[in-house]
Motif scaffolding. Structure first.
Motif, PDB file in Angstrom:
ATOM      1  N   VAL A 116       0.838  -1.212   0.000  1.00 37.81           N
ATOM      2  CA  VAL A 116       0.000   0.000   0.000  1.00 37.81           C
ATOM      3  C   VAL A 116       0.867   1.254   0.000  1.00 37.81           C
ATOM      4  N   LEU A 117       1.967   1.248   0.755  1.00 35.66           N
ATOM      5  CA  LEU A 117       2.883   2.397   0.753  1.00 35.66           C
ATOM      6  C   LEU A 117       3.464   2.625  -0.643  1.00 35.66           C
ATOM      7  N   LEU A 118       3.739   1.542  -1.366  1.00 39.11           N
ATOM      8  CA  LEU A 118       4.205   1.669  -2.747  1.00 39.11           C
ATOM      9  C   LEU A 118       3.109   2.266  -3.627  1.00 39.11           C
ATOM     10  N   ALA A 119       1.882   1.789  -3.469  1.00 39.84           N
ATOM     11  CA  ALA A 119       0.764   2.331  -4.255  1.00 39.84           C
ATOM     12  C   ALA A 119       0.562   3.812  -3.953  1.00 39.84           C
ATOM     13  N   ASN A 130       1.221  14.474 -13.477  1.00 40.78           N
ATOM     14  CA  ASN A 130       0.117  14.702 -14.419  1.00 40.78           C
ATOM     15  C   ASN A 130      -1.169  15.029 -13.665  1.00 40.78           C
ATOM     16  N   PRO A 131      -1.214  16.187 -12.975  1.00 42.67           N
ATOM     17  CA  PRO A 131      -2.364  16.506 -12.117  1.00 42.67           C
ATOM     18  C   PRO A 131      -3.685  16.611 -12.869  1.00 42.67           C
ATOM     19  N   LEU A 132      -3.642  17.016 -14.137  1.00 45.37           N
ATOM     20  CA  LEU A 132      -4.886  17.184 -14.900  1.00 45.37           C
ATOM     21  C   LEU A 132      -5.560  15.846 -15.195  1.00 45.37           C
ATOM     22  N   ARG A 133      -4.781  14.772 -15.262  1.00 45.99           N
ATOM     23  CA  ARG A 133      -5.342  13.451 -15.553  1.00 45.99           C
ATOM     24  C   ARG A 133      -5.311  12.535 -14.332  1.00 45.99           C
ATOM     25  N   TYR A 134      -5.116  13.143 -13.169  1.00 42.36           N
ATOM     26  CA  TYR A 134      -4.968  12.367 -11.929  1.00 42.36           C
ATOM     27  C   TYR A 134      -6.152  11.425 -11.695  1.00 42.36           C
ATOM     28  N   THR A 135      -7.354  11.984 -11.671  1.00 46.09           N
ATOM     29  CA  THR A 135      -8.537  11.148 -11.414  1.00 46.09           C
ATOM     30  C   THR A 135      -8.883  10.257 -12.600  1.00 46.09           C
ATOM     31  N   ALA A 136      -8.437  10.641 -13.791  1.00 46.19           N
ATOM     32  CA  ALA A 136      -8.692   9.801 -14.965  1.00 46.19           C
ATOM     33  C   ALA A 136      -7.792   8.572 -14.965  1.00 46.19           C
ATOM     34  N   ILE A 137      -6.573   8.728 -14.428  1.00 47.53           N
ATOM     35  CA  ILE A 137      -5.642   7.596 -14.365  1.00 47.53           C
ATOM     36  C   ILE A 137      -5.985   6.690 -13.183  1.00 47.53           C
ATOM     37  N   LEU A 138      -6.155   7.296 -12.013  1.00 49.43           N
ATOM     38  CA  LEU A 138      -6.451   6.508 -10.804  1.00 49.43           C
ATOM     39  C   LEU A 138      -7.969   6.478 -10.579  1.00 49.43           C
ATOM     40  N   THR A 139      -8.639   5.725 -11.412  1.00 49.46           N
ATOM     41  CA  THR A 139     -10.092   5.563 -11.276  1.00 49.46           C
ATOM     42  C   THR A 139     -10.401   4.577 -10.151  1.00 49.46           C
ATOM     43  N   LEU A 140     -11.642   4.589  -9.700  1.00 48.36           N
ATOM     44  CA  LEU A 140     -12.042   3.685  -8.619  1.00 48.36           C
ATOM     45  C   LEU A 140     -11.819   2.214  -8.970  1.00 48.36           C
ATOM     46  N   PRO A 141     -12.216   1.748 -10.182  1.00 44.67           N
ATOM     47  CA  PRO A 141     -11.948   0.337 -10.522  1.00 44.67           C
ATOM     48  C   PRO A 141     -10.454  -0.012 -10.477  1.00 44.67           C
ATOM     49  N   ARG A 142      -9.583   0.917 -10.925  1.00 42.97           N
ATOM     50  CA  ARG A 142      -8.144   0.645 -10.885  1.00 42.97           C
ATOM     51  C   ARG A 142      -7.627   0.581  -9.448  1.00 42.97           C
ATOM     52  N   GLY A 147      -5.751  -2.699  -4.880  1.00 42.72           N
ATOM     53  CA  GLY A 147      -5.943  -3.215  -3.530  1.00 42.72           C
ATOM     54  C   GLY A 147      -6.072  -4.726  -3.514  1.00 42.72           C
ATOM     55  N   LEU A 148      -6.864  -5.259  -4.440  1.00 45.68           N
ATOM     56  CA  LEU A 148      -7.027  -6.719  -4.532  1.00 45.68           C
ATOM     57  C   LEU A 148      -5.717  -7.394  -4.928  1.00 45.68           C
ATOM     58  N   GLY A 149      -4.965  -6.754  -5.838  1.00 42.09           N
ATOM     59  CA  GLY A 149      -3.679  -7.302  -6.255  1.00 42.09           C
ATOM     60  C   GLY A 149      -2.691  -7.365  -5.099  1.00 42.09           C
ATOM     61  N   ILE A 150      -2.646  -6.302  -4.283  1.00 41.78           N
ATOM     62  CA  ILE A 150      -1.755  -6.278  -3.110  1.00 41.78           C
ATOM     63  C   ILE A 150      -2.141  -7.382  -2.129  1.00 41.78           C
ATOM     64  N   THR A 151      -3.453  -7.543  -1.910  1.00 44.25           N
ATOM     65  CA  THR A 151      -3.929  -8.579  -0.983  1.00 44.25           C
ATOM     66  C   THR A 151      -3.599  -9.970  -1.497  1.00 44.25           C
ATOM     67  N   LEU A 152      -3.885 -10.222  -2.774  1.00 42.06           N
ATOM     68  CA  LEU A 152      -3.637 -11.543  -3.363  1.00 42.06           C
ATOM     69  C   LEU A 152      -2.145 -11.875  -3.346  1.00 42.06           C
ATOM     70  N   LYS A 153      -1.316 -10.895  -3.688  1.00 37.69           N
ATOM     71  CA  LYS A 153       0.132 -11.106  -3.679  1.00 37.69           C
ATOM     72  C   LYS A 153       0.624 -11.462  -2.276  1.00 37.69           C
ATOM     73  N   SER A 154       0.145 -10.740  -1.276  1.00 41.38           N
ATOM     74  CA  SER A 154       0.598 -10.971   0.100  1.00 41.38           C
ATOM     75  C   SER A 154       0.173 -12.342   0.605  1.00 41.38           C
ATOM     76  N   VAL A 155      -1.087 -12.700   0.365  1.00 36.37           N
ATOM     77  CA  VAL A 155      -1.598 -13.998   0.826  1.00 36.37           C
ATOM     78  C   VAL A 155      -0.878 -15.139   0.112  1.00 36.37           C
ATOM     79  N   THR A 156      -0.683 -14.998  -1.199  1.00 33.47           N
ATOM     80  CA  THR A 156      -0.030 -16.048  -1.985  1.00 33.47           C
ATOM     81  C   THR A 156       1.415 -16.267  -1.553  1.00 33.47           C
TER      82      THR A 156
END
Length: 316
Positions: A116-119, A130-142, A147-156
């Motif tokens: 999470v600290l890396l994210a 790129n502040p103008l595209r900040y919310t366009a790049i970091l959308t809620l689905p991404r 978050g799911l990727g970090i969790t899956l990686k840690s558990v695995t």
């Protein structure tokens, strides 16, 4: 042989160590430790609740902060039963399966915290580069996928550790050097070759904490390069100011970890009390300090928590 080993594991217990040399003072020591747990759990829970309740905080930075709070509550809850059990009731004996479970959750949540600290460092880089595209790049689905990727990686990565330890024979006194179960402690107990466990443990450390810390450093080099390209001094200061809380969180997390690692390798003959205190700082201090850092430094979080309490008063 396998059945016999499984039968012996069912009866196996491990014995945890409190704070060496300070056993007569465990009652008094329970006060600051319990206070730290309360601050960590309540503080991080308030951050999660504030982000969830305030739509103004549904931005990438605060969503990642909420993820960080989840991992820190997880670390605190994972260690609390055995630490307070020893300090309050001198309950040192833990069954082997319970010890393996605690080890898994402590290391999994610690690994998630690093991810999470890396994210969050990537979040700060995008916000400045790129502040103008900040919310366009970091959308809620991404963000959810990250978050799911970090969790899956840690558990695995952490799942094989208790499985491998469960296969080994144990035939001597099983005393651990902390008030909780860690992999570095548990691999000292089997009366068999643990080279595979050690190699796997080192590989996991390098693939998670090592790689994460390297990428965080790279991201801040890129952030600094971007900031130096900003024309106005006020703009440079404003951009760097948005990173202060995250830089503090990274330092609070990684500096004690590096200190523990250095102590294990260069000060093996130091007092057990020193090793215990260093490990305690690594596990207990980040969950306590991070909610304080973000609450003090981030006005939006303070307002969100204040709104949370004002809403509760209105309901009462």
């Amino acid at each position: 042989m396998g059945a016999k080993n499984n039968e012996s594991l069912d009866l196996l217990s491990v014995f945890l160590t409190g704070i060496p040399g300070l056993e007569p003072h465990h009652g008094w020591l329970s006060i600051p430790f319990f206070t730290m747990y309360i601050v960590a759990i309540v503080g991080n829970s308030l951050i999660m609740a504030a982000v969830q309740a305030d739509s103004a905080l549904h931005e990438p930075m605060y969503l990642f902060l909420s993820m960080l709070a989840v991992t820190e509550v997880g670390v605190s809850v994972s260690t609390l039963p055995t630490v307070m059990g020893i300090l309050w009731f001198d309950a040192r004996q833990v069954d082997f399966d319970g010890c393996l479970s605690q080890m898994f959750f402590i290391h999994t949540f610690s690994c998630m915290e690093s991810g999470v600290l890396l994210a969050m460092s990537y979040d700060r880089f995008v916000a400045i580069y790129n502040p103008l595209r900040y919310t366009a790049i970091l959308t809620l689905p991404r963000i959810i996928c990250m978050g799911l990727g970090i969790t899956l990686k840690s558990v695995t990565l952490m799942a094989p550790l208790p499985i491998l330890l469960k296969q080994l024979p144990y035939c001597h006194t099983n005393i651990l050097s902390h008030s909780y179960c860690l992999h570095s402690d548990l691999i000292q107990l089997p009366c068999a070759d643990t080279k595979l466990n050690s190699i796997l443990g080192l590989a996991i450390v390098l693939a998670t904490f090592g790689l994460d810390s390297l990428l965080i450093v790279v991201s801040y080099i890129l952030i600094l390069y971007t900031v130096l390209g900003i024309a106005s001094g006020e703009g440079r200061w404003k951009a760097l100011n948005t990173c202060v809380s995250h830089i503090c969180a990274v330092l609070v997390y990684y500096v004690p970890m590096i200190g523990v690692s250095v102590m294990h390798r260069t000060a093996k003959h130091a007092s057990p009390l020193v090793h215990t205190l260093m490990s305690s700082i690594y596990l207990f201090v980040p969950p306590v300090l991070n909610p304080i850092i973000y609450s003090v430094k981030t006005k939006s979080i303070r307002q969100g928590i204040a709104t949370l309490f004002s809403c509760k008063r209105e309901l009462l």
